[in-house]
Motif scaffolding. Structure first.
Motif, PDB file in Angstrom:
ATOM      1  N   ASN A   1      26.810  -3.372  17.878  1.00  0.00           N
ATOM      2  CA  ASN A   1      25.693  -3.570  18.779  1.00  0.00           C
ATOM      3  C   ASN A   1      25.268  -2.235  19.367  1.00  0.00           C
ATOM      4  O   ASN A   1      25.981  -1.240  19.284  1.00  0.00           O
ATOM      5  CB  ASN A   1      25.996  -4.663  19.796  1.00  0.00           C
ATOM      6  N   LEU A   2      24.122  -2.225  19.972  1.00  0.00           N
ATOM      7  CA  LEU A   2      23.558  -0.997  20.508  1.00  0.00           C
ATOM      8  C   LEU A   2      24.473  -0.361  21.535  1.00  0.00           C
ATOM      9  O   LEU A   2      24.692   0.841  21.524  1.00  0.00           O
ATOM     10  CB  LEU A   2      22.189  -1.281  21.126  1.00  0.00           C
ATOM     11  N   PHE A   3      25.026  -1.166  22.430  1.00  0.00           N
ATOM     12  CA  PHE A   3      25.831  -0.568  23.491  1.00  0.00           C
ATOM     13  C   PHE A   3      27.067   0.125  22.934  1.00  0.00           C
ATOM     14  O   PHE A   3      27.471   1.165  23.444  1.00  0.00           O
ATOM     15  CB  PHE A   3      26.227  -1.585  24.555  1.00  0.00           C
ATOM     16  N   ALA A   4      27.657  -0.400  21.897  1.00  0.00           N
ATOM     17  CA  ALA A   4      28.818   0.261  21.285  1.00  0.00           C
ATOM     18  C   ALA A   4      28.425   1.648  20.781  1.00  0.00           C
ATOM     19  O   ALA A   4      29.174   2.611  20.957  1.00  0.00           O
ATOM     20  CB  ALA A   4      29.372  -0.589  20.155  1.00  0.00           C
ATOM     21  N   LYS A   5      27.248   1.754  20.190  1.00  0.00           N
ATOM     22  CA  LYS A   5      26.763   3.051  19.722  1.00  0.00           C
ATOM     23  C   LYS A   5      26.532   3.999  20.896  1.00  0.00           C
ATOM     24  O   LYS A   5      26.859   5.176  20.839  1.00  0.00           O
ATOM     25  CB  LYS A   5      25.471   2.874  18.929  1.00  0.00           C
ATOM     26  N   LEU A   6      25.964   3.463  21.970  1.00  0.00           N
ATOM     27  CA  LEU A   6      25.708   4.283  23.151  1.00  0.00           C
ATOM     28  C   LEU A   6      27.011   4.738  23.808  1.00  0.00           C
ATOM     29  O   LEU A   6      27.130   5.885  24.237  1.00  0.00           O
ATOM     30  CB  LEU A   6      24.867   3.503  24.167  1.00  0.00           C
ATOM     31  N   ALA A   7      27.966   3.852  23.886  1.00  0.00           N
ATOM     32  CA  ALA A   7      29.259   4.201  24.482  1.00  0.00           C
ATOM     33  C   ALA A   7      29.935   5.305  23.680  1.00  0.00           C
ATOM     34  O   ALA A   7      30.494   6.248  24.251  1.00  0.00           O
ATOM     35  CB  ALA A   7      30.149   2.968  24.565  1.00  0.00           C
ATOM     36  N   HIS A   8      29.856   5.216  22.351  1.00  0.00           N
ATOM     37  CA  HIS A   8      30.435   6.256  21.502  1.00  0.00           C
ATOM     38  C   HIS A   8      29.768   7.601  21.791  1.00  0.00           C
ATOM     39  O   HIS A   8      30.435   8.624  21.940  1.00  0.00           O
ATOM     40  CB  HIS A   8      30.282   5.906  20.024  1.00  0.00           C
ATOM     41  N   THR A   9      28.460   7.585  21.899  1.00  0.00           N
ATOM     42  CA  THR A   9      27.713   8.810  22.188  1.00  0.00           C
ATOM     43  C   THR A   9      28.150   9.388  23.523  1.00  0.00           C
ATOM     44  O   THR A   9      28.398  10.582  23.655  1.00  0.00           O
ATOM     45  CB  THR A   9      26.202   8.513  22.203  1.00  0.00           C
ATOM     46  N   TYR A  10      28.282   8.526  24.507  1.00  0.00           N
ATOM     47  CA  TYR A  10      28.712   8.958  25.843  1.00  0.00           C
ATOM     48  C   TYR A  10      30.110   9.574  25.795  1.00  0.00           C
ATOM     49  O   TYR A  10      30.351  10.642  26.345  1.00  0.00           O
ATOM     50  CB  TYR A  10      28.686   7.754  26.784  1.00  0.00           C
ATOM     51  N   LEU A  11      31.022   8.934  25.118  1.00  0.00           N
ATOM     52  CA  LEU A  11      32.406   9.400  25.067  1.00  0.00           C
ATOM     53  C   LEU A  11      32.554  10.713  24.295  1.00  0.00           C
ATOM     54  O   LEU A  11      33.457  11.495  24.572  1.00  0.00           O
ATOM     55  CB  LEU A  11      33.304   8.325  24.455  1.00  0.00           C
ATOM     56  N   THR A  12      31.674  10.949  23.347  1.00  0.00           N
ATOM     57  CA  THR A  12      31.763  12.186  22.577  1.00  0.00           C
ATOM     58  C   THR A  12      30.985  13.328  23.218  1.00  0.00           C
ATOM     59  O   THR A  12      31.001  14.451  22.723  1.00  0.00           O
ATOM     60  CB  THR A  12      31.265  11.978  21.129  1.00  0.00           C
ATOM     61  N   GLY A  13      30.314  13.052  24.322  1.00  0.00           N
ATOM     62  CA  GLY A  13      29.617  14.103  25.055  1.00  0.00           C
ATOM     63  C   GLY A  13      28.230  14.452  24.542  1.00  0.00           C
ATOM     64  O   GLY A  13      27.626  15.417  24.988  1.00  0.00           O
ATOM     65  N   GLU A  14      27.707  13.687  23.614  1.00  0.00           N
ATOM     66  CA  GLU A  14      26.360  13.946  23.122  1.00  0.00           C
ATOM     67  C   GLU A  14      25.347  13.599  24.216  1.00  0.00           C
ATOM     68  O   GLU A  14      25.640  12.836  25.123  1.00  0.00           O
ATOM     69  CB  GLU A  14      26.080  13.094  21.885  1.00  0.00           C
ATOM     70  N   GLU A  15      24.169  14.162  24.131  1.00  0.00           N
ATOM     71  CA  GLU A  15      23.121  13.878  25.104  1.00  0.00           C
ATOM     72  C   GLU A  15      22.591  12.478  24.853  1.00  0.00           C
ATOM     73  O   GLU A  15      21.807  12.235  23.942  1.00  0.00           O
ATOM     74  CB  GLU A  15      21.992  14.906  25.017  1.00  0.00           C
ATOM     75  N   ILE A  16      23.018  11.572  25.679  1.00  0.00           N
ATOM     76  CA  ILE A  16      22.780  10.152  25.444  1.00  0.00           C
ATOM     77  C   ILE A  16      21.317   9.746  25.631  1.00  0.00           C
ATOM     78  O   ILE A  16      20.791   8.947  24.858  1.00  0.00           O
ATOM     79  CB  ILE A  16      23.716   9.311  26.330  1.00  0.00           C
ATOM     80  N   THR A  17      20.654  10.295  26.612  1.00  0.00           N
ATOM     81  CA  THR A  17      19.295   9.825  26.888  1.00  0.00           C
ATOM     82  C   THR A  17      18.336  10.166  25.754  1.00  0.00           C
ATOM     83  O   THR A  17      17.472   9.365  25.415  1.00  0.00           O
ATOM     84  CB  THR A  17      18.773  10.383  28.221  1.00  0.00           C
ATOM     85  N   ASP A  18      18.485  11.336  25.149  1.00  0.00           N
ATOM     86  CA  ASP A  18      17.614  11.693  24.028  1.00  0.00           C
ATOM     87  C   ASP A  18      17.837  10.758  22.848  1.00  0.00           C
ATOM     88  O   ASP A  18      16.888  10.339  22.192  1.00  0.00           O
ATOM     89  CB  ASP A  18      17.859  13.142  23.595  1.00  0.00           C
ATOM     90  N   ILE A  19      19.081  10.437  22.594  1.00  0.00           N
ATOM     91  CA  ILE A  19      19.409   9.548  21.488  1.00  0.00           C
ATOM     92  C   ILE A  19      18.843   8.151  21.747  1.00  0.00           C
ATOM     93  O   ILE A  19      18.279   7.522  20.858  1.00  0.00           O
ATOM     94  CB  ILE A  19      20.927   9.506  21.257  1.00  0.00           C
ATOM     95  N   VAL A  20      18.972   7.676  22.971  1.00  0.00           N
ATOM     96  CA  VAL A  20      18.460   6.346  23.322  1.00  0.00           C
ATOM     97  C   VAL A  20      16.943   6.296  23.168  1.00  0.00           C
ATOM     98  O   VAL A  20      16.395   5.342  22.608  1.00  0.00           O
ATOM     99  CB  VAL A  20      18.885   5.963  24.753  1.00  0.00           C
ATOM    100  N   LYS A  21      16.262   7.316  23.635  1.00  0.00           N
ATOM    101  CA  LYS A  21      14.796   7.344  23.506  1.00  0.00           C
ATOM    102  C   LYS A  21      14.367   7.321  22.044  1.00  0.00           C
ATOM    103  O   LYS A  21      13.416   6.627  21.677  1.00  0.00           O
ATOM    104  CB  LYS A  21      14.227   8.580  24.197  1.00  0.00           C
ATOM    105  N   GLU A  22      15.045   8.097  21.221  1.00  0.00           N
ATOM    106  CA  GLU A  22      14.720   8.118  19.792  1.00  0.00           C
ATOM    107  C   GLU A  22      15.010   6.760  19.146  1.00  0.00           C
ATOM    108  O   GLU A  22      14.226   6.270  18.337  1.00  0.00           O
ATOM    109  CB  GLU A  22      15.493   9.223  19.076  1.00  0.00           C
ATOM    110  N   PHE A  23      16.118   6.163  19.510  1.00  0.00           N
ATOM    111  CA  PHE A  23      16.470   4.858  18.969  1.00  0.00           C
ATOM    112  C   PHE A  23      15.430   3.804  19.359  1.00  0.00           C
ATOM    113  O   PHE A  23      15.075   2.934  18.566  1.00  0.00           O
ATOM    114  CB  PHE A  23      17.865   4.451  19.444  1.00  0.00           C
ATOM    115  N   ALA A  24      14.930   3.891  20.581  1.00  0.00           N
ATOM    116  CA  ALA A  24      13.931   2.921  21.060  1.00  0.00           C
ATOM    117  C   ALA A  24      12.647   2.989  20.233  1.00  0.00           C
ATOM    118  O   ALA A  24      11.983   1.971  20.031  1.00  0.00           O
ATOM    119  CB  ALA A  24      13.622   3.156  22.530  1.00  0.00           C
TER     120      ALA A  24
END
Length: 110
Positions: free
Chosen positions: A1-24
């Motif tokens: 699910n989307l949140f699992a992908k977001l949580a992974h991004t958060y835990l690995t230190g990637e810039e989460i908001t940019d990734i979320v905007k692109e995914f949207a």
């Protein structure tokens, strides 16, 4: 699910908001998809993320920008995202959601 992908991004230190905007841009429906507890990513951000992290504030701000109607969504426990801000003692999140959805106070269940 989307949140699992977001949580992974958060835990690995990637810039989460940019990734979320692109995914949207690719799949807006994922932000409306409910998990088995009837929660959308906006509910989950208060359950899954470190309460001290600034990333959480950035993430729920982006989630609200992408899907503002999510502030009104009830999960299977009859809780809105506003309820979860209260349980997480997140005053910034509470204020942001209350500004967007003031009637949520009447429908929130703690």
């Amino acid at each position: 699910n989307l949140f699992a992908k977001l949580a992974h991004t958060y835990l690995t230190g990637e810039e989460i908001t940019d990734i979320v905007k692109e995914f949207a841009k690719i799949d807006i429906e994922s932000f409306k998809q409910k998990d088995s507890d009837g929660r959308i990513p906006l509910h989950q951000v208060w359950l899954e993320m470190d309460p001290i992290a600034e990333s959480r504030t950035a993430l729920y701000t982006v989630l609200l920008d992408i899907y503002p109607e999510g502030a009104k969504m009830l999960d299977k426990s009859n809780k809105t995202p506003l309820t979860y801000t209260t349980l997480a003692r997140d005053s910034k999140g509470f204020d942001k959601l209350l500004e967007l959805h003031p009637e949520a106070v009447k429908q929130a269940s703690v």
